[in-house]
Design a protein around this motif. Structure first.
Motif, PDB file in Angstrom:
ATOM      1  N   THR A 104      40.229 -67.837 -41.096  1.00  0.00           N
ATOM      2  CA  THR A 104      41.690 -67.844 -41.076  1.00  0.00           C
ATOM      3  C   THR A 104      42.123 -68.928 -40.099  1.00  0.00           C
ATOM      4  O   THR A 104      41.308 -69.436 -39.304  1.00  0.00           O
ATOM      5  CB  THR A 104      42.261 -66.481 -40.632  1.00  0.00           C
ATOM      6  OG1 THR A 104      41.704 -66.138 -39.358  1.00  0.00           O
ATOM      7  CG2 THR A 104      41.973 -65.411 -41.666  1.00  0.00           C
ATOM      8  N   ALA A 105      43.417 -69.281 -40.153  1.00  0.00           N
ATOM      9  CA  ALA A 105      43.870 -70.361 -39.285  1.00  0.00           C
ATOM     10  C   ALA A 105      45.298 -70.147 -38.807  1.00  0.00           C
ATOM     11  O   ALA A 105      46.108 -69.489 -39.477  1.00  0.00           O
ATOM     12  CB  ALA A 105      43.764 -71.694 -40.022  1.00  0.00           C
ATOM     13  N   THR A 145      48.366 -63.660 -35.436  1.00  0.00           N
ATOM     14  CA  THR A 145      47.914 -63.308 -36.784  1.00  0.00           C
ATOM     15  C   THR A 145      47.652 -64.573 -37.606  1.00  0.00           C
ATOM     16  O   THR A 145      48.517 -65.045 -38.347  1.00  0.00           O
ATOM     17  CB  THR A 145      48.961 -62.441 -37.512  1.00  0.00           C
ATOM     18  OG1 THR A 145      49.354 -61.362 -36.656  1.00  0.00           O
ATOM     19  CG2 THR A 145      48.413 -61.891 -38.813  1.00  0.00           C
ATOM     20  N   PRO A 146      46.446 -65.146 -37.483  1.00  0.00           N
ATOM     21  CA  PRO A 146      46.114 -66.319 -38.317  1.00  0.00           C
ATOM     22  C   PRO A 146      46.139 -65.935 -39.796  1.00  0.00           C
ATOM     23  O   PRO A 146      45.980 -64.764 -40.144  1.00  0.00           O
ATOM     24  CB  PRO A 146      44.700 -66.691 -37.865  1.00  0.00           C
ATOM     25  CG  PRO A 146      44.526 -66.024 -36.529  1.00  0.00           C
ATOM     26  CD  PRO A 146      45.359 -64.776 -36.581  1.00  0.00           C
ATOM     27  N   ALA A 147      46.332 -66.927 -40.654  1.00  0.00           N
ATOM     28  CA  ALA A 147      46.440 -66.686 -42.098  1.00  0.00           C
ATOM     29  C   ALA A 147      45.280 -67.338 -42.841  1.00  0.00           C
ATOM     30  O   ALA A 147      44.580 -68.202 -42.312  1.00  0.00           O
ATOM     31  CB  ALA A 147      47.769 -67.239 -42.610  1.00  0.00           C
ATOM     32  N   ALA A 148      45.099 -66.904 -44.090  1.00  0.00           N
ATOM     33  CA  ALA A 148      44.089 -67.531 -44.937  1.00  0.00           C
ATOM     34  C   ALA A 148      44.402 -69.011 -45.113  1.00  0.00           C
ATOM     35  O   ALA A 148      45.564 -69.427 -45.066  1.00  0.00           O
ATOM     36  CB  ALA A 148      44.067 -66.828 -46.297  1.00  0.00           C
ATOM     37  N   HIS A 178      53.318 -73.304 -38.790  1.00  0.00           N
ATOM     38  CA  HIS A 178      53.229 -73.806 -40.162  1.00  0.00           C
ATOM     39  C   HIS A 178      52.240 -73.019 -41.020  1.00  0.00           C
ATOM     40  O   HIS A 178      52.295 -73.067 -42.239  1.00  0.00           O
ATOM     41  CB  HIS A 178      52.834 -75.285 -40.154  1.00  0.00           C
ATOM     42  CG  HIS A 178      53.764 -76.140 -39.366  1.00  0.00           C
ATOM     43  ND1 HIS A 178      55.054 -76.419 -39.768  1.00  0.00           N
ATOM     44  CD2 HIS A 178      53.610 -76.759 -38.168  1.00  0.00           C
ATOM     45  CE1 HIS A 178      55.648 -77.195 -38.873  1.00  0.00           C
ATOM     46  NE2 HIS A 178      54.794 -77.409 -37.887  1.00  0.00           N
ATOM     47  N   LEU A 179      51.322 -72.317 -40.378  1.00  0.00           N
ATOM     48  CA  LEU A 179      50.364 -71.466 -41.093  1.00  0.00           C
ATOM     49  C   LEU A 179      49.974 -70.340 -40.142  1.00  0.00           C
ATOM     50  O   LEU A 179      49.368 -70.582 -39.095  1.00  0.00           O
ATOM     51  CB  LEU A 179      49.124 -72.261 -41.521  1.00  0.00           C
ATOM     52  CG  LEU A 179      48.061 -71.487 -42.324  1.00  0.00           C
ATOM     53  CD1 LEU A 179      48.615 -71.065 -43.685  1.00  0.00           C
ATOM     54  CD2 LEU A 179      46.800 -72.334 -42.513  1.00  0.00           C
ATOM     55  N   GLY A 180      50.340 -69.108 -40.507  1.00  0.00           N
ATOM     56  CA  GLY A 180      50.039 -67.971 -39.655  1.00  0.00           C
ATOM     57  C   GLY A 180      50.738 -68.051 -38.307  1.00  0.00           C
ATOM     58  O   GLY A 180      51.661 -68.851 -38.101  1.00  0.00           O
ATOM     59  N   THR A 181      50.275 -67.225 -37.384  1.00  0.00           N
ATOM     60  CA  THR A 181      50.772 -67.232 -36.009  1.00  0.00           C
ATOM     61  C   THR A 181      49.567 -67.148 -35.083  1.00  0.00           C
ATOM     62  O   THR A 181      48.439 -66.907 -35.527  1.00  0.00           O
ATOM     63  CB  THR A 181      51.704 -66.034 -35.735  1.00  0.00           C
ATOM     64  OG1 THR A 181      50.948 -64.818 -35.846  1.00  0.00           O
ATOM     65  CG2 THR A 181      52.873 -66.003 -36.718  1.00  0.00           C
ATOM     66  N   GLN A 182      49.813 -67.324 -33.791  1.00  0.00           N
ATOM     67  CA  GLN A 182      48.709 -67.230 -32.843  1.00  0.00           C
ATOM     68  C   GLN A 182      48.091 -65.835 -32.885  1.00  0.00           C
ATOM     69  O   GLN A 182      46.870 -65.685 -32.840  1.00  0.00           O
ATOM     70  CB  GLN A 182      49.203 -67.556 -31.437  1.00  0.00           C
ATOM     71  CG  GLN A 182      48.096 -67.571 -30.396  1.00  0.00           C
ATOM     72  CD  GLN A 182      48.579 -68.058 -29.044  1.00  0.00           C
ATOM     73  OE1 GLN A 182      49.772 -68.226 -28.820  1.00  0.00           O
ATOM     74  NE2 GLN A 182      47.646 -68.313 -28.138  1.00  0.00           N
ATOM     75  N   VAL A 193      41.136 -72.351 -35.862  1.00  0.00           N
ATOM     76  CA  VAL A 193      40.389 -71.727 -36.965  1.00  0.00           C
ATOM     77  C   VAL A 193      39.553 -70.587 -36.401  1.00  0.00           C
ATOM     78  O   VAL A 193      38.841 -70.765 -35.401  1.00  0.00           O
ATOM     79  CB  VAL A 193      39.501 -72.758 -37.684  1.00  0.00           C
ATOM     80  CG1 VAL A 193      38.692 -72.088 -38.798  1.00  0.00           C
ATOM     81  CG2 VAL A 193      40.350 -73.891 -38.255  1.00  0.00           C
ATOM     82  N   VAL A 194      39.634 -69.438 -37.058  1.00  0.00           N
ATOM     83  CA  VAL A 194      38.964 -68.220 -36.579  1.00  0.00           C
ATOM     84  C   VAL A 194      37.973 -67.729 -37.630  1.00  0.00           C
ATOM     85  O   VAL A 194      38.310 -67.618 -38.819  1.00  0.00           O
ATOM     86  CB  VAL A 194      39.999 -67.114 -36.283  1.00  0.00           C
ATOM     87  CG1 VAL A 194      39.292 -65.862 -35.753  1.00  0.00           C
ATOM     88  CG2 VAL A 194      41.053 -67.597 -35.291  1.00  0.00           C
ATOM     89  N   PHE A 195      36.735 -67.416 -37.171  1.00  0.00           N
ATOM     90  CA  PHE A 195      35.724 -66.814 -38.044  1.00  0.00           C
ATOM     91  C   PHE A 195      35.850 -65.303 -37.902  1.00  0.00           C
ATOM     92  O   PHE A 195      35.751 -64.761 -36.797  1.00  0.00           O
ATOM     93  CB  PHE A 195      34.336 -67.303 -37.624  1.00  0.00           C
ATOM     94  CG  PHE A 195      33.208 -66.877 -38.520  1.00  0.00           C
ATOM     95  CD1 PHE A 195      33.400 -66.688 -39.892  1.00  0.00           C
ATOM     96  CD2 PHE A 195      31.940 -66.671 -38.008  1.00  0.00           C
ATOM     97  CE1 PHE A 195      32.354 -66.310 -40.719  1.00  0.00           C
ATOM     98  CE2 PHE A 195      30.879 -66.290 -38.827  1.00  0.00           C
ATOM     99  CZ  PHE A 195      31.092 -66.112 -40.181  1.00  0.00           C
ATOM    100  N   SER A 196      36.103 -64.635 -38.996  1.00  0.00           N
ATOM    101  CA  SER A 196      36.409 -63.204 -38.974  1.00  0.00           C
ATOM    102  C   SER A 196      35.380 -62.397 -38.180  1.00  0.00           C
ATOM    103  O   SER A 196      34.160 -62.570 -38.340  1.00  0.00           O
ATOM    104  CB  SER A 196      36.470 -62.663 -40.404  1.00  0.00           C
ATOM    105  OG  SER A 196      36.611 -61.260 -40.388  1.00  0.00           O
ATOM    106  N   GLY A 197      35.910 -61.502 -37.326  1.00  0.00           N
ATOM    107  CA  GLY A 197      35.032 -60.637 -36.545  1.00  0.00           C
ATOM    108  C   GLY A 197      34.302 -59.615 -37.390  1.00  0.00           C
ATOM    109  O   GLY A 197      33.331 -59.000 -36.934  1.00  0.00           O
ATOM    110  N   THR A 198      34.730 -59.431 -38.624  1.00  0.00           N
ATOM    111  CA  THR A 198      34.077 -58.471 -39.527  1.00  0.00           C
ATOM    112  C   THR A 198      33.362 -59.179 -40.677  1.00  0.00           C
ATOM    113  O   THR A 198      33.127 -58.581 -41.720  1.00  0.00           O
ATOM    114  CB  THR A 198      35.126 -57.496 -40.098  1.00  0.00           C
ATOM    115  OG1 THR A 198      36.122 -58.244 -40.808  1.00  0.00           O
ATOM    116  CG2 THR A 198      35.796 -56.697 -38.986  1.00  0.00           C
TER     117      THR A 198
END
Length: 198
Positions: A108-109, A138-141, A132-136, A163-168
């Protein structure tokens, strides 16, 4: 005493006078037609130049071109990007963040912009920021960016990408996977404007 028979001379005179008048008009018209003058004006015009430059705005290890390896669930990274309108007219911008292969399914980003350039390696906007995409929180796809707006000729927009790598993230699906992420922009210049004054 009988009265003399009237003559037709006056009619002839009138006819002759009429012919002379017509002849004078024709002659005057011919003389006027020979008096002519020409003039011209020139005006230079050119069409707009529509170009854009997307530059890596990071320093050291935090650059867009540097690969990220060994991501574990919950890991994240930041990148800084500057979009510059190098054209000659304002352009309305759209953008997308996309990725190849399987890994983006767990990514997500959060993408935001700042009206001033970010300090080197800083994730804090010292001016006004826009998401512009998601929030700090709550990142978005990965996908289309919103609210990029218009960038004037010669001006820039400064972006922060997280860019965040899902914790799950599922180990069976995402272990040892790789992806190439692409942040792409399109600038569109709109016509139909009054250019009378330049």
């Amino acid at each position: 005493m009988t009265e003399p028979t009237p003559t037709r001379r006056p009619r002839r005179r009138r006819a002759a006078a009429l012919l002379l008048a017509v002849g004078a008009v024709v002659t005057a018209s011919g003389t006027w037609a020979a008096w002519q003058s020409d003039g011209s004006l020139t005006q230079s015009v050119s069409s707009a130049t529509v170009t854009v430059n997307v530059a890596d705005a990071g320093t050291g290890q935090a650059t867009w071109s540097t690969g990220i390896t060994n991501l574990l669930p919950g890991d994240y990274f930041h990148r800084w990007v500057t979009v510059t309108n190098t054209g000659s007219v304002p352009q309305a911008f759209t953008g997308t963040l996309s990725g190849t292969a399987t890994l983006p399914g767990a990514l997500t980003a959060w993408i935001s912009s700042c009206d001033v350039a970010f300090a080197a390696g800083s994730t804090t906007c010292s001016g006004s920021s826009t998401n512009h995409l998601g929030t700090q929180a709550t990142p978005a796809a990965l996908g289309s960016l919103s609210n990029l707006g218009t960038i004037n000729a010669g001006a820039s927009k400064h972006l922060l990408v997280r860019v965040v790598f899902s914790g799950t993230a599922d180990q069976t699906t995402y272990q040892n996977q790789a992806s190439t992420l692409t942040l792409a922009f399109t600038g569109t210049a709109t016509g139909g404007n009054d250019r009378t004054d330049g």
